[in-house]
Structure formats: C-alpha cells, structure tokens
Write a protein that holds these residues in place. Structure first.
Motif, PDB file in Angstrom:
ATOM      1  N   SER A  43       0.832  -1.199   0.000  1.00 44.49           N
ATOM      2  CA  SER A  43       0.000   0.000   0.000  1.00 44.49           C
ATOM      3  C   SER A  43       0.869   1.251   0.000  1.00 44.49           C
ATOM      4  N   PRO A  44       0.958   1.955  -1.128  1.00 40.11           N
ATOM      5  CA  PRO A  44       1.786   3.159  -1.163  1.00 40.11           C
ATOM      6  C   PRO A  44       1.228   4.286  -0.309  1.00 40.11           C
ATOM      7  N   GLN A  45      -0.055   4.190   0.074  1.00 42.66           N
ATOM      8  CA  GLN A  45      -0.665   5.246   0.864  1.00 42.66           C
ATOM      9  C   GLN A  45      -0.310   5.157   2.340  1.00 42.66           C
ATOM     10  N   PRO A  72       3.433   8.125   6.825  1.00 41.22           N
ATOM     11  CA  PRO A  72       3.285   7.267   5.648  1.00 41.22           C
ATOM     12  C   PRO A  72       3.719   5.828   5.912  1.00 41.22           C
ATOM     13  N   GLU A  73       4.473   5.610   6.992  1.00 41.96           N
ATOM     14  CA  GLU A  73       5.042   4.298   7.268  1.00 41.96           C
ATOM     15  C   GLU A  73       4.364   3.529   8.403  1.00 41.96           C
ATOM     16  N   TRP A  74       3.683   4.218   9.330  1.00 42.99           N
ATOM     17  CA  TRP A  74       3.109   3.530  10.483  1.00 42.99           C
ATOM     18  C   TRP A  74       2.010   4.346  11.149  1.00 42.99           C
ATOM     19  N   ALA A  75       1.232   3.638  11.969  1.00 44.74           N
ATOM     20  CA  ALA A  75       0.234   4.246  12.859  1.00 44.74           C
ATOM     21  C   ALA A  75       0.592   3.800  14.270  1.00 44.74           C
ATOM     22  N   ARG A 110     -10.059  12.660   7.513  1.00 42.52           N
ATOM     23  CA  ARG A 110     -10.474  12.633   6.101  1.00 42.52           C
ATOM     24  C   ARG A 110      -9.396  13.253   5.201  1.00 42.52           C
ATOM     25  N   THR A 111      -8.829  14.346   5.639  1.00 39.58           N
ATOM     26  CA  THR A 111      -7.785  15.023   4.869  1.00 39.58           C
ATOM     27  C   THR A 111      -6.558  14.135   4.726  1.00 39.58           C
ATOM     28  N   TRP A 112      -6.237  13.375   5.797  1.00 37.44           N
ATOM     29  CA  TRP A 112      -5.122  12.427   5.743  1.00 37.44           C
ATOM     30  C   TRP A 112      -5.282  11.495   4.540  1.00 37.44           C
ATOM     31  N   GLY A 113      -6.457  10.909   4.397  1.00 42.80           N
ATOM     32  CA  GLY A 113      -6.686   9.975   3.295  1.00 42.80           C
ATOM     33  C   GLY A 113      -6.533  10.624   1.935  1.00 42.80           C
ATOM     34  N   LEU A 114      -7.046  11.825   1.781  1.00 41.40           N
ATOM     35  CA  LEU A 114      -6.946  12.527   0.493  1.00 41.40           C
ATOM     36  C   LEU A 114      -5.499  12.841   0.135  1.00 41.40           C
ATOM     37  N   ARG A 146      -2.719  11.460   1.394  1.00 40.82           N
ATOM     38  CA  ARG A 146      -1.902  10.254   1.232  1.00 40.82           C
ATOM     39  C   ARG A 146      -2.200   9.585  -0.104  1.00 40.82           C
ATOM     40  N   ALA A 147      -3.419   9.736  -0.621  1.00 45.54           N
ATOM     41  CA  ALA A 147      -3.722   9.206  -1.951  1.00 45.54           C
ATOM     42  C   ALA A 147      -2.856   9.893  -3.002  1.00 45.54           C
ATOM     43  N   GLU A 148      -2.447  11.124  -2.712  1.00 42.31           N
ATOM     44  CA  GLU A 148      -1.533  11.855  -3.588  1.00 42.31           C
ATOM     45  C   GLU A 148      -0.075  11.548  -3.244  1.00 42.31           C
TER      46      GLU A 148
END
Length: 126
Positions: free
Chosen positions: A10-12, A38-41, A106-110, A112-114
C-alpha cells in the motif's frame, strides 16, 4: 497498542477507514488517539491542546525526511495550540494544519492518496 507498520503493498500507508468505539479505525485497529505517518500508525497519549509540546510530536518529527506538515486534529472542535509551538515547528521546516480530528482524518486519506509525505496527530473525538 503496538505500532502498526505500513503494508508494503500500500503506497498510501495506514489509512483511517472510519470512526468506531469513540476512536479512529486504522487498518483494522481502533485508536482513541493516533499518530500517523506514511510508514506507520501508533497509539498516542495526546495531551490537552493547550499543553501540546514539540516532544509530544517527537515520533512524527523523527521521520526522515521530515514531513511537509502535520495535520493536527484537535478533537471534536478546532482548538489552536500555543503559537510558540507552531513557530518552533515551522522553524524546523514543518508546517502545521489545525482542524477538528474528523476533518484531519479525512484530509489524511486525500493527501496520502496523492502520496504526500505528511504526518498526522489525531486527538480523541470526545
């Protein structure tokens, strides 16, 4: 809760899939408060916004390279941290975007998709 490392396929990186049990559902785990890169939670013991210090953000500031900016989710409403903290982070070349935690997730997902190289610090929803 241990750190959840990124799925190499998963590149995101870790994604917030929703809100459950008063926390953030991230790749099958629920966190009351969470740091995201981008690498962990990683579960986070989030202080009160007024008490937030650079040391509380040390795990995400240790990224190499440093994140472009940190999405700071301040809980159910927008509350701004001390101006001195924002100046200190900006002096390190790391911007801060403050919003409520749901909007930050929500912004995180948008972003990271980029594949933007950012971090997030999401405070509890309640």
């Amino acid at each position: 809760m241990p750190r959840l490392d990124r799925d190499p396929d998963s590149p995101q990186g870790p994604l917030v899939q929703g809100f459950a049990a008063g926390g953030f559902s991230v790749d099958g785990s629920v966190y009351p408060a969470v740091l995201l890169t981008p690498e962990w939670a990683q579960a986070w013991r989030a202080p009160a916004v007024a008490d937030l210090a650079e040391s509380d953000l040390a795990p995400v500031l240790a990224l190499n390279p440093a994140p472009e900016f940190i999405l700071l989710g301040t809980g159910p409403t927008i509350r701004f941290p001390a101006r001195a903290l924002i100046r200190s982070l900006e002096a390190r070349g790391v911007g801060v975007e403050v919003m409520d935690s749901r909007a930050a997730a929500r912004t995180w997902g948008l972003l990271r998709a980029e594949e933007r190289w950012i971090a997030a610090a999401l405070m509890p929803l309640a």
